[in-house]
Motif scaffolding. Structure first.
Motif, PDB file in Angstrom:
ATOM      1  N   GLY A  88       0.826  -1.197   0.000  1.00 60.17           N
ATOM      2  CA  GLY A  88       0.000   0.000   0.000  1.00 60.17           C
ATOM      3  C   GLY A  88       0.856   1.241   0.000  1.00 60.17           C
ATOM      4  O   GLY A  88       2.082   1.168  -0.048  1.00 60.17           O
ATOM      5  N   GLY A  89       0.223   2.374   0.022  1.00 59.84           N
ATOM      6  CA  GLY A  89       0.943   3.636  -0.007  1.00 59.84           C
ATOM      7  C   GLY A  89       1.492   4.017   1.354  1.00 59.84           C
ATOM      8  O   GLY A  89       0.949   3.642   2.388  1.00 59.84           O
ATOM      9  N   ALA A  90       2.567   4.765   1.350  1.00 61.59           N
ATOM     10  CA  ALA A  90       3.150   5.248   2.596  1.00 61.59           C
ATOM     11  C   ALA A  90       2.402   6.463   3.121  1.00 61.59           C
ATOM     12  O   ALA A  90       2.532   6.830   4.279  1.00 61.59           O
ATOM     13  N   THR A  91       1.630   7.096   2.261  1.00 62.94           N
ATOM     14  CA  THR A  91       0.846   8.259   2.655  1.00 62.94           C
ATOM     15  C   THR A  91      -0.576   8.090   2.134  1.00 62.94           C
ATOM     16  O   THR A  91      -0.849   7.229   1.303  1.00 62.94           O
ATOM     17  N   ALA A  92      -1.455   8.904   2.602  1.00 55.84           N
ATOM     18  CA  ALA A  92      -2.835   8.872   2.119  1.00 55.84           C
ATOM     19  C   ALA A  92      -2.890   9.299   0.653  1.00 55.84           C
ATOM     20  O   ALA A  92      -2.053  10.080   0.188  1.00 55.84           O
ATOM     21  N   ALA A  93      -3.858   8.775  -0.071  1.00 59.79           N
ATOM     22  CA  ALA A  93      -4.044   9.153  -1.472  1.00 59.79           C
ATOM     23  C   ALA A  93      -4.609  10.571  -1.552  1.00 59.79           C
ATOM     24  O   ALA A  93      -5.380  10.996  -0.691  1.00 59.79           O
ATOM     25  N   HIS A  94      -4.207  11.305  -2.573  1.00 63.45           N
ATOM     26  CA  HIS A  94      -4.703  12.658  -2.790  1.00 63.45           C
ATOM     27  C   HIS A  94      -5.232  12.748  -4.218  1.00 63.45           C
ATOM     28  O   HIS A  94      -4.613  12.224  -5.144  1.00 63.45           O
ATOM     29  N   PRO A  95      -6.365  13.419  -4.425  1.00 61.46           N
ATOM     30  CA  PRO A  95      -6.894  13.553  -5.788  1.00 61.46           C
ATOM     31  C   PRO A  95      -5.973  14.429  -6.638  1.00 61.46           C
ATOM     32  O   PRO A  95      -5.345  15.362  -6.140  1.00 61.46           O
ATOM     33  N   LEU A  96      -5.875  14.096  -7.916  1.00 62.50           N
ATOM     34  CA  LEU A  96      -5.062  14.866  -8.854  1.00 62.50           C
ATOM     35  C   LEU A  96      -5.971  15.654  -9.775  1.00 62.50           C
ATOM     36  O   LEU A  96      -7.030  15.188 -10.159  1.00 62.50           O
ATOM     37  N   SER A  97      -5.546  16.842 -10.141  1.00 58.73           N
ATOM     38  CA  SER A  97      -6.310  17.697 -11.040  1.00 58.73           C
ATOM     39  C   SER A  97      -5.493  17.970 -12.294  1.00 58.73           C
ATOM     40  O   SER A  97      -4.251  17.960 -12.245  1.00 58.73           O
ATOM     41  N   PRO A  98      -6.171  18.215 -13.423  1.00 56.76           N
ATOM     42  CA  PRO A  98      -5.444  18.535 -14.652  1.00 56.76           C
ATOM     43  C   PRO A  98      -4.470  19.684 -14.433  1.00 56.76           C
ATOM     44  O   PRO A  98      -4.768  20.652 -13.733  1.00 56.76           O
ATOM     45  N   GLY A  99      -3.268  19.525 -14.992  1.00 57.97           N
ATOM     46  CA  GLY A  99      -2.244  20.547 -14.882  1.00 57.97           C
ATOM     47  C   GLY A  99      -1.271  20.334 -13.729  1.00 57.97           C
ATOM     48  O   GLY A  99      -0.227  20.978 -13.669  1.00 57.97           O
ATOM     49  N   MET A 100      -1.617  19.441 -12.824  1.00 61.30           N
ATOM     50  CA  MET A 100      -0.718  19.184 -11.695  1.00 61.30           C
ATOM     51  C   MET A 100       0.522  18.444 -12.172  1.00 61.30           C
ATOM     52  O   MET A 100       0.445  17.574 -13.025  1.00 61.30           O
ATOM     53  N   HIS A 101       1.662  18.791 -11.611  1.00 59.39           N
ATOM     54  CA  HIS A 101       2.935  18.136 -11.907  1.00 59.39           C
ATOM     55  C   HIS A 101       3.299  17.311 -10.676  1.00 59.39           C
ATOM     56  O   HIS A 101       3.353  17.834  -9.575  1.00 59.39           O
ATOM     57  N   VAL A 102       3.549  16.020 -10.879  1.00 55.52           N
ATOM     58  CA  VAL A 102       3.871  15.114  -9.781  1.00 55.52           C
ATOM     59  C   VAL A 102       5.283  14.594  -9.985  1.00 55.52           C
ATOM     60  O   VAL A 102       5.635  14.166 -11.085  1.00 55.52           O
ATOM     61  N   ARG A 103       6.092  14.620  -8.927  1.00 50.52           N
ATOM     62  CA  ARG A 103       7.468  14.126  -9.011  1.00 50.52           C
ATOM     63  C   ARG A 103       7.786  13.335  -7.756  1.00 50.52           C
ATOM     64  O   ARG A 103       7.451  13.746  -6.651  1.00 50.52           O
ATOM     65  N   SER A 104       8.409  12.186  -7.951  1.00 46.14           N
ATOM     66  CA  SER A 104       8.788  11.331  -6.830  1.00 46.14           C
ATOM     67  C   SER A 104      10.288  11.079  -6.888  1.00 46.14           C
ATOM     68  O   SER A 104      10.824  10.716  -7.931  1.00 46.14           O
ATOM     69  N   LEU A 105      10.956  11.299  -5.770  1.00 41.30           N
ATOM     70  CA  LEU A 105      12.388  11.040  -5.669  1.00 41.30           C
ATOM     71  C   LEU A 105      12.601   9.805  -4.801  1.00 41.30           C
ATOM     72  O   LEU A 105      12.012   9.695  -3.733  1.00 41.30           O
ATOM     73  N   THR A 106      13.434   8.892  -5.266  1.00 39.28           N
ATOM     74  CA  THR A 106      13.749   7.714  -4.481  1.00 39.28           C
ATOM     75  C   THR A 106      15.252   7.557  -4.365  1.00 39.28           C
ATOM     76  O   THR A 106      15.997   8.051  -5.211  1.00 39.28           O
ATOM     77  N   GLN A 107      15.680   6.853  -3.355  1.00 39.96           N
ATOM     78  CA  GLN A 107      17.100   6.701  -3.099  1.00 39.96           C
ATOM     79  C   GLN A 107      17.798   5.883  -4.178  1.00 39.96           C
ATOM     80  O   GLN A 107      18.886   6.212  -4.597  1.00 39.96           O
ATOM     81  N   GLY A 108      17.180   4.809  -4.645  1.00 38.64           N
ATOM     82  CA  GLY A 108      17.822   3.927  -5.620  1.00 38.64           C
ATOM     83  C   GLY A 108      17.660   4.384  -7.056  1.00 38.64           C
ATOM     84  O   GLY A 108      18.594   4.922  -7.655  1.00 38.64           O
ATOM     85  N   PRO A 109      16.463   4.184  -7.628  1.00 40.11           N
ATOM     86  CA  PRO A 109      16.267   4.460  -9.052  1.00 40.11           C
ATOM     87  C   PRO A 109      16.373   5.945  -9.434  1.00 40.11           C
ATOM     88  O   PRO A 109      16.617   6.252 -10.585  1.00 40.11           O
ATOM     89  N   GLY A 110      16.153   6.855  -8.527  1.00 43.26           N
ATOM     90  CA  GLY A 110      16.226   8.269  -8.853  1.00 43.26           C
ATOM     91  C   GLY A 110      14.865   8.941  -8.805  1.00 43.26           C
ATOM     92  O   GLY A 110      14.184   8.861  -7.813  1.00 43.26           O
ATOM     93  N   ALA A 111      14.462   9.565  -9.917  1.00 42.24           N
ATOM     94  CA  ALA A 111      13.211  10.337  -9.927  1.00 42.24           C
ATOM     95  C   ALA A 111      12.313   9.894 -11.063  1.00 42.24           C
ATOM     96  O   ALA A 111      12.753   9.408 -12.088  1.00 42.24           O
TER      97      ALA A 111
END
Length: 60
Positions: free
Chosen positions: A30-53
């Protein structure tokens, strides 16, 4: 009635799918945080220690 945790369900699901689990494998249940709704135009970025972003922009 037996209630399974999310972790137990993930392991059971992998076993039912006949996937082989090796020592040290990571099972995401499951997710580490609660789910949040996404809206058109939003930019989402995830950084991780291994693979990067990884990033994406929501269209719609």
């Amino acid at each position: 009635m037996i209630q399974l945790s999310d972790s137990q369900r993930a392991i059971l699901s992998a076993a039912c799918a006949r996937e082989r689990l090796e020592a040290g494998d990571i099972i995401l249940a499951g997710g580490a945080t609660a789910a949040h709704p996404l809206s058109p135009g939003m930019h989402v970025r995830s950084l991780t220690q291994g693979p990067g972003a990884v990033s994406f922009v929501v269209e719609g």
